[in-house]
Structure formats: C-alpha cells, structure tokens
Design a protein around this motif. Structure first.
Motif, PDB file in Angstrom:
ATOM      1  N   GLY A 153      10.892   8.990  34.589  1.00 47.71           N
ATOM      2  CA  GLY A 153      11.429   9.730  33.464  1.00 47.71           C
ATOM      3  C   GLY A 153      10.361  10.207  32.506  1.00 47.71           C
ATOM      4  N   LEU A 154      10.798  11.014  31.570  1.00 47.97           N
ATOM      5  CA  LEU A 154       9.933  11.482  30.484  1.00 47.97           C
ATOM      6  C   LEU A 154      10.193  10.618  29.263  1.00 47.97           C
ATOM      7  N   GLY A 155       9.171   9.902  28.812  1.00 43.84           N
ATOM      8  CA  GLY A 155       9.259   9.180  27.560  1.00 43.84           C
ATOM      9  C   GLY A 155       8.920  10.103  26.403  1.00 43.84           C
ATOM     10  N   THR A 156       9.647   9.967  25.301  1.00 43.45           N
ATOM     11  CA  THR A 156       9.431  10.895  24.179  1.00 43.45           C
ATOM     12  C   THR A 156       8.973  10.206  22.902  1.00 43.45           C
TER      13      THR A 156
ATOM     14  N   GLY B 161       6.739   9.233  20.077  1.00 43.41           N
ATOM     15  CA  GLY B 161       5.530   9.876  19.582  1.00 43.41           C
ATOM     16  C   GLY B 161       5.539  11.388  19.652  1.00 43.41           C
ATOM     17  N   LEU B 162       6.564  11.971  20.283  1.00 39.39           N
ATOM     18  CA  LEU B 162       6.689  13.433  20.270  1.00 39.39           C
ATOM     19  C   LEU B 162       7.404  13.821  18.974  1.00 39.39           C
ATOM     20  N   ASP B 163       6.635  13.830  17.899  1.00 41.34           N
ATOM     21  CA  ASP B 163       7.212  13.965  16.564  1.00 41.34           C
ATOM     22  C   ASP B 163       7.424  15.416  16.147  1.00 41.34           C
ATOM     23  N   ASP B 164       6.600  16.303  16.638  1.00 41.19           N
ATOM     24  CA  ASP B 164       6.743  17.710  16.275  1.00 41.19           C
ATOM     25  C   ASP B 164       7.940  18.296  17.028  1.00 41.19           C
ATOM     26  N   PRO B 165       8.959  18.786  16.324  1.00 40.11           N
ATOM     27  CA  PRO B 165      10.176  19.240  17.024  1.00 40.11           C
ATOM     28  C   PRO B 165       9.922  20.332  18.056  1.00 40.11           C
ATOM     29  N   GLU B 166       9.091  21.291  17.724  1.00 41.50           N
ATOM     30  CA  GLU B 166       8.843  22.385  18.660  1.00 41.50           C
ATOM     31  C   GLU B 166       8.150  21.886  19.915  1.00 41.50           C
ATOM     32  N   ILE B 167       7.145  21.030  19.740  1.00 44.37           N
ATOM     33  CA  ILE B 167       6.433  20.483  20.896  1.00 44.37           C
ATOM     34  C   ILE B 167       7.366  19.613  21.727  1.00 44.37           C
ATOM     35  N   CYS B 168       8.177  18.796  21.062  1.00 48.02           N
ATOM     36  CA  CYS B 168       9.101  17.916  21.782  1.00 48.02           C
ATOM     37  C   CYS B 168      10.097  18.733  22.600  1.00 48.02           C
TER      38      CYS B 168
ATOM     39  N   LYS C 196       5.027   9.115  28.541  1.00 48.69           N
ATOM     40  CA  LYS C 196       5.003  10.249  27.618  1.00 48.69           C
ATOM     41  C   LYS C 196       3.899  11.185  28.077  1.00 48.69           C
ATOM     42  N   ALA C 197       4.147  12.462  28.012  1.00 49.15           N
ATOM     43  CA  ALA C 197       3.130  13.423  28.449  1.00 49.15           C
ATOM     44  C   ALA C 197       3.360  14.758  27.760  1.00 49.15           C
ATOM     45  N   ARG C 198       2.287  15.553  27.744  1.00 50.47           N
ATOM     46  CA  ARG C 198       2.364  16.918  27.240  1.00 50.47           C
ATOM     47  C   ARG C 198       1.533  17.799  28.150  1.00 50.47           C
ATOM     48  N   GLY C 199       1.818  19.081  28.109  1.00 53.60           N
ATOM     49  CA  GLY C 199       1.010  20.049  28.840  1.00 53.60           C
ATOM     50  C   GLY C 199       0.990  19.778  30.340  1.00 53.60           C
ATOM     51  N   ASP C 200      -0.213  19.916  30.926  1.00 53.82           N
ATOM     52  CA  ASP C 200      -0.352  19.771  32.375  1.00 53.82           C
ATOM     53  C   ASP C 200      -0.025  18.369  32.854  1.00 53.82           C
TER      54      ASP C 200
ATOM     55  N   ASP D 235       9.860  21.828  23.703  1.00 52.34           N
ATOM     56  CA  ASP D 235       9.168  22.515  24.796  1.00 52.34           C
ATOM     57  C   ASP D 235       8.797  21.543  25.915  1.00 52.34           C
ATOM     58  N   THR D 236       8.363  20.336  25.549  1.00 51.75           N
ATOM     59  CA  THR D 236       7.977  19.342  26.553  1.00 51.75           C
ATOM     60  C   THR D 236       9.173  18.921  27.387  1.00 51.75           C
ATOM     61  N   VAL D 237      10.302  18.675  26.740  1.00 50.92           N
ATOM     62  CA  VAL D 237      11.510  18.276  27.476  1.00 50.92           C
ATOM     63  C   VAL D 237      11.958  19.387  28.422  1.00 50.92           C
ATOM     64  N   ALA D 238      12.002  20.609  27.929  1.00 50.65           N
ATOM     65  CA  ALA D 238      12.420  21.729  28.779  1.00 50.65           C
ATOM     66  C   ALA D 238      11.463  21.908  29.954  1.00 50.65           C
ATOM     67  N   THR D 239      10.160  21.823  29.681  1.00 48.35           N
ATOM     68  CA  THR D 239       9.155  21.957  30.744  1.00 48.35           C
ATOM     69  C   THR D 239       9.311  20.852  31.784  1.00 48.35           C
ATOM     70  N   ALA D 240       9.536  19.621  31.323  1.00 48.05           N
ATOM     71  CA  ALA D 240       9.690  18.498  32.249  1.00 48.05           C
ATOM     72  C   ALA D 240      10.898  18.682  33.158  1.00 48.05           C
ATOM     73  N   LEU D 241      12.007  19.104  32.587  1.00 41.45           N
ATOM     74  CA  LEU D 241      13.206  19.301  33.405  1.00 41.45           C
ATOM     75  C   LEU D 241      12.999  20.412  34.424  1.00 41.45           C
ATOM     76  N   GLU D 242      12.346  21.479  34.003  1.00 46.13           N
ATOM     77  CA  GLU D 242      12.103  22.576  34.933  1.00 46.13           C
ATOM     78  C   GLU D 242      11.092  22.180  36.011  1.00 46.13           C
ATOM     79  N   ALA D 243      10.217  21.195  35.699  1.00 47.39           N
ATOM     80  CA  ALA D 243       9.247  20.717  36.694  1.00 47.39           C
ATOM     81  C   ALA D 243       9.880  19.773  37.706  1.00 47.39           C
ATOM     82  N   GLY D 244      11.031  19.207  37.373  1.00 48.54           N
ATOM     83  CA  GLY D 244      11.702  18.322  38.326  1.00 48.54           C
ATOM     84  C   GLY D 244      12.137  16.986  37.780  1.00 48.54           C
ATOM     85  N   TYR D 245      11.797  16.657  36.538  1.00 54.08           N
ATOM     86  CA  TYR D 245      12.289  15.406  35.949  1.00 54.08           C
ATOM     87  C   TYR D 245      13.801  15.462  35.821  1.00 54.08           C
ATOM     88  N   ARG D 246      14.428  14.295  36.015  1.00 57.41           N
ATOM     89  CA  ARG D 246      15.873  14.205  35.843  1.00 57.41           C
ATOM     90  C   ARG D 246      16.249  12.968  35.023  1.00 57.41           C
ATOM     91  N   HIS D 247      15.352  12.527  34.186  1.00 60.34           N
ATOM     92  CA  HIS D 247      15.560  11.333  33.358  1.00 60.34           C
ATOM     93  C   HIS D 247      14.736  11.538  32.087  1.00 60.34           C
TER      94      HIS D 247
END
Length: 265
Positions: free
Chosen positions: A9-12, A14-21, A221-225, A23-35
């Motif tokens: 899954g994607l841990g969130t 520390g993802l305090d900035d709403p815009e970054i959070c 938790k992850a961001r970007g690449d 975008d990260t969630v949407a990117t993760a789901l589109e990459a294949g995360y389902r949790h």
C-alpha cells in the motif's frame, strides 16, 4: 463480508501538503496501487480522498484505510469522528478502520464495541488495530465481535516483529508494516545494499520484497519516482539465501517509539 485483500500500500503519514498528497495518491493508484492508508492523526484525509476521486481507478477496487486518533477513542467519539473521516475522505465507507494507538482515551471494553457498531452500520467493512502488544491484541480479539482484519505496526528488516508475525498467523489477520524502510535507515544499510547490488535492485525494493515474502503488507510512504519504484517489489522473488540473510540481520531499534506507547508501560 468477503476477506480483506491487502496488497502493498501507499502510506501517507507525513504527506502534509494537500496538493502533493492528492497528486501522490492519484499517481499511486494509476501506477497500480490498490491500498491507501491514512489516519485522523495525519490531517490529510481530505487530500487523500481528493486523490482517490481524481484517479480513474474504480473506488471498489481500492482498499482505503484510516485510523481513529487516540484522543477520539471514547465510544461516542469513535462513532462521531469515524463519520467525520468519511466526510473528509468523500466516501460512504472505508474498507478498514483501525484503533491507531491503544493509549489515552482507549479502554478496550468501551472502545472496541463502538468499532463493532460502525462495522454493523456500514461505516467500515473491516476492523483493525495498530501498535498493540500481544496481550492487548489477544484482549481485543476476545472483545470484538468482528474479526481483527489487520494489525499495523512498525516492521522492516532491522525490526522484524517475529512474535507479532507469528501471532498474526495464529489469530488469522494480516500484519501491515509501517515504516518498512526504517524511516530511510534501510536505504543506507550496508548489508541490504549488498543484497540489492547483487540483484540489481534498489535497497527499498529489496526491503519491501522481503516483507511481502514474509507475509507482511508494507505501506511505504513515497513521492515522485519512488512511488512506481517501490511497486516493483510485488514482482520480485528474492532467493532463499538472500531472504535468510535478511532474516539473520542484527535487530536495530524502533524508529517510532513514543513514551506513552503500550510497549513502554
């Protein structure tokens, strides 16, 4: 209720900035995360919900987990704040609702039946606990009508939680590992680096692949690449010798160890 299907899954936290959070969630789901894992304590449920809404992934295909703040564990607060979490997430239910820490307002006999009530009311499909000791875990298992679907704890190659992994198998729930990279310490670990180099992998992927092989559901938790890089662990099969070498690592210290945690009492 069908069993809970938990994948990496994607841990969130520390993802305090709403815009970054978002975008990260949407990117993760589109990459294949389902949790996707969040919590009242993280103060980002609205941004997480926005990321889920922004993605093209069907909501029914995503396990969404959140956790009740330790200040909100009296029965009335559990019921009220769980529904407030749904409002922030923009969802009509979550798949998994955790007791975040069994401290402060937590009282097993009073708190846990409120989680049963929320499951019966359709606010959550499954009930989980987080940061419990073995004794508290067994107590919760006795009190809850709902089966414990998951226990979330710190778990990584230098803090492997063998006792709680065994207890998860005994009580038939999933062990979900937060800080699966040891708050970054694993990325600079020379023994993990040696295994990673031998397999032409990153240290992060090695650590996550070890967790998955050992029955732990990691939520890095992850961001970007790094979001896509971490997902590679799902398809990696480390050799038995590499897995055994990780199992044999000297244990380190907890990375997350608040003074009022249950294990410090």
């Amino acid at each position: 209720m069908p069993p809970l299907d938990l994948s990496l899954g994607l841990g969130t936290s520390g993802l305090d900035d709403p815009e970054i959070c978002t975008d990260t969630v949407a990117t993760a789901l589109e990459a294949g995360y389902r949790h996707v894992d969040t919590a009242q304590m993280y103060d980002n449920e609205a941004a997480v919900g926005a990321g889920i809404a922004e993605s093209d992934v069907d909501r029914e295909d995503v396990v969404v987990a959140t956790k009740i703040h330790p200040e909100n564990l009296s029965p009335d607060d559990v019921r009220e704040t769980a529904r407030a979490s749904l409002d922030r997430l923009g969802l009509d239910r979550v798949d998994l609702l955790y007791v975040h820490w069994p401290i402060r307002t937590y009282d097993a006999a009073a708190t846990l039946p409120a989680f049963d009530d929320l499951r019966d009311a359709g606010v959550t499909d499954h009930v989980g606990v987080s940061n419990f000791t073995p004794d508290l875990l067994r107590e919760a298992d006795e009190i809850l009508d709902a089966p414990i679907a998951a226990h979330q704890v710190e778990c990584h190659p230098r803090f492997q939680q063998p006792g709680l992994r065994a207890l998860a198998a005994e009580l038939d729930h999933r062990l979900v590992g937060y800080s699966p990279l040891g708050r970054g310490e694993i990325l600079d670990d020379p023994e993990i680096a040696e295994i990673a180099e031998r397999n032409d992998l990153s240290a992060a992927v090695v650590a996550l692949a070890w967790a998955l092989d050992r029955g732990v559901v990691p939520i890095p938790k992850a961001r970007g690449d790094h979001v896509r890089e971490n997902l590679r662990a799902v398809d990696i099969d480390l050799s038995d010798s590499d897995l055994d070498a990780i199992d044999a690592l000297d244990p380190g210290e907890r990375q997350i160890d608040p003074d009022d945690a249950a294990w410090n009492r």
